[in-house]
Scaffold this motif. Structure first.
Motif, PDB file in Angstrom:
ATOM      1  N   ASN A 144       0.992  -1.101   0.253  1.00  0.00           N
ATOM      2  CA  ASN A 144      -0.073  -0.082   0.011  1.00  0.00           C
ATOM      3  C   ASN A 144       0.880   1.308  -0.073  1.00  0.00           C
ATOM      4  O   ASN A 144       1.657   1.666   0.846  1.00  0.00           O
ATOM      5  N   PRO A 145       0.976   1.921  -1.135  1.00  0.00           N
ATOM      6  CA  PRO A 145       1.783   3.004  -1.109  1.00  0.00           C
ATOM      7  C   PRO A 145       1.389   4.225  -0.183  1.00  0.00           C
ATOM      8  O   PRO A 145       2.317   5.202   0.158  1.00  0.00           O
ATOM      9  N   SER A 146       0.216   4.255   0.319  1.00  0.00           N
ATOM     10  CA  SER A 146      -0.181   5.105   1.476  1.00  0.00           C
ATOM     11  C   SER A 146      -0.082   4.792   2.901  1.00  0.00           C
ATOM     12  O   SER A 146      -0.599   5.397   3.685  1.00  0.00           O
ATOM     13  N   ASN A 147       0.656   3.671   3.064  1.00  0.00           N
ATOM     14  CA  ASN A 147       0.664   3.035   4.458  1.00  0.00           C
ATOM     15  C   ASN A 147       1.175   3.974   5.221  1.00  0.00           C
ATOM     16  O   ASN A 147       2.450   4.222   5.275  1.00  0.00           O
ATOM     17  N   TRP A 148       0.459   4.359   6.331  1.00  0.00           N
ATOM     18  CA  TRP A 148       0.848   5.428   7.484  1.00  0.00           C
ATOM     19  C   TRP A 148       2.172   4.695   8.245  1.00  0.00           C
ATOM     20  O   TRP A 148       2.889   5.744   8.834  1.00  0.00           O
ATOM     21  N   ARG A 149       2.365   3.397   8.152  1.00  0.00           N
ATOM     22  CA  ARG A 149       3.423   2.861   8.981  1.00  0.00           C
ATOM     23  C   ARG A 149       4.611   2.828   8.674  1.00  0.00           C
ATOM     24  O   ARG A 149       5.692   2.552   9.318  1.00  0.00           O
ATOM     25  N   ARG A 150       5.003   3.373   7.303  1.00  0.00           N
ATOM     26  CA  ARG A 150       6.088   3.485   6.716  1.00  0.00           C
ATOM     27  C   ARG A 150       7.499   4.132   7.320  1.00  0.00           C
ATOM     28  O   ARG A 150       8.396   3.634   7.318  1.00  0.00           O
TER      29      ARG A 150
END
Length: 218
Positions: free
Chosen positions: A209-215
């Motif tokens: 998921n390119p929008s993943n907040w955990r990155r």
């Protein structure tokens, strides 16, 4: 069964960013909508991969840890909890996550037309938890009695997108959304992965998921 992975340096064995994982699962998912229908092992796994909850329970320590809710405070009587939501979080389609999605989540699982397996798990002393959104970054929960486990009950509730599913909820058709025949792009979440493709009894593919907040936390 064993799974295979690519994502380690062949010479040193050190982990590197990227790669893929292949695993065998026994059953086809009955739905991609975790709010409705029966819960199976594959639905549980997909829920954790595609979606996120307000809080998490650390499986090693049993402690409650922040997730979509960054921090929270309780009233002196323990009935009212104010959650501050994490900033800058977006669903996998790029739409911002706000407290209205939290309100929607409770409305959806409590709606009797949804026949949600999650609704009963969110009852406290047999009664619903009240939820309000005073602003886009704040959710206020009101419990009928002081919850013995604090906010641990919220770990059972994946937050799904209001902008995708609200019309179906209002029309009493939530149980008919995100079936296994739905287009992958329609399955929107806040988890580390998003659905790429699904072929019944053959393959289910996820992608980052390119929008993943955990990155930023990894």
């Amino acid at each position: 069964r064993p799974s295979t992975t690519r994502g380690a340096d062949a010479a040193s064995g050190a982990l590197v960013k990227g790669g893929s994982l292949t695993a065998a699962i026994r059953d086809d998912p009955p739905t991609f909508n975790p709010y409705v229908g029966r819960t199976t092992n594959v639905v549980e796994v997909l829920t954790h991969l595609l979606h996120a909850s307000l809080v998490r329970v650390d499986r090693r320590t049993g402690e409650l840890t922040p997730a979509l809710a960054e921090h929270w405070t309780a009233s002196p009587d323990g009935l009212t909890w104010t959650l501050t939501l994490r900033k800058g979080v977006r669903f996998s389609d790029g739409v911002p996550f706000t407290s209205s999605d939290v309100v929607f989540a409770f409305e959806a699982v409590y709606d009797p037309r949804s026949v949600s397996p999650i609704g009963d798990s969110l009852l406290v002393a047999g009664r619903k938890i009240g939820v309000a959104a005073p602003d886009s970054a704040t959710a206020v929960l009101t419990f009928p009695v002081r919850p013995a486990g604090g906010l641990q009950v919220l770990a059972n509730l994946p937050i799904l997108p209001r902008h995708k599913l609200e019309a179906a909820l209002r029309g009493g058709q939530l149980k008919d959304r995100w079936t296994v025949g739905a287009a992958p792009a329609e399955i929107v979440g806040l988890g580390p992965f998003r659905l790429s493709s699904y072929r019944a009894s053959e393959a289910l593919e996820l992608e980052r998921n390119p929008s993943n907040w955990r990155r930023a936390r990894q």
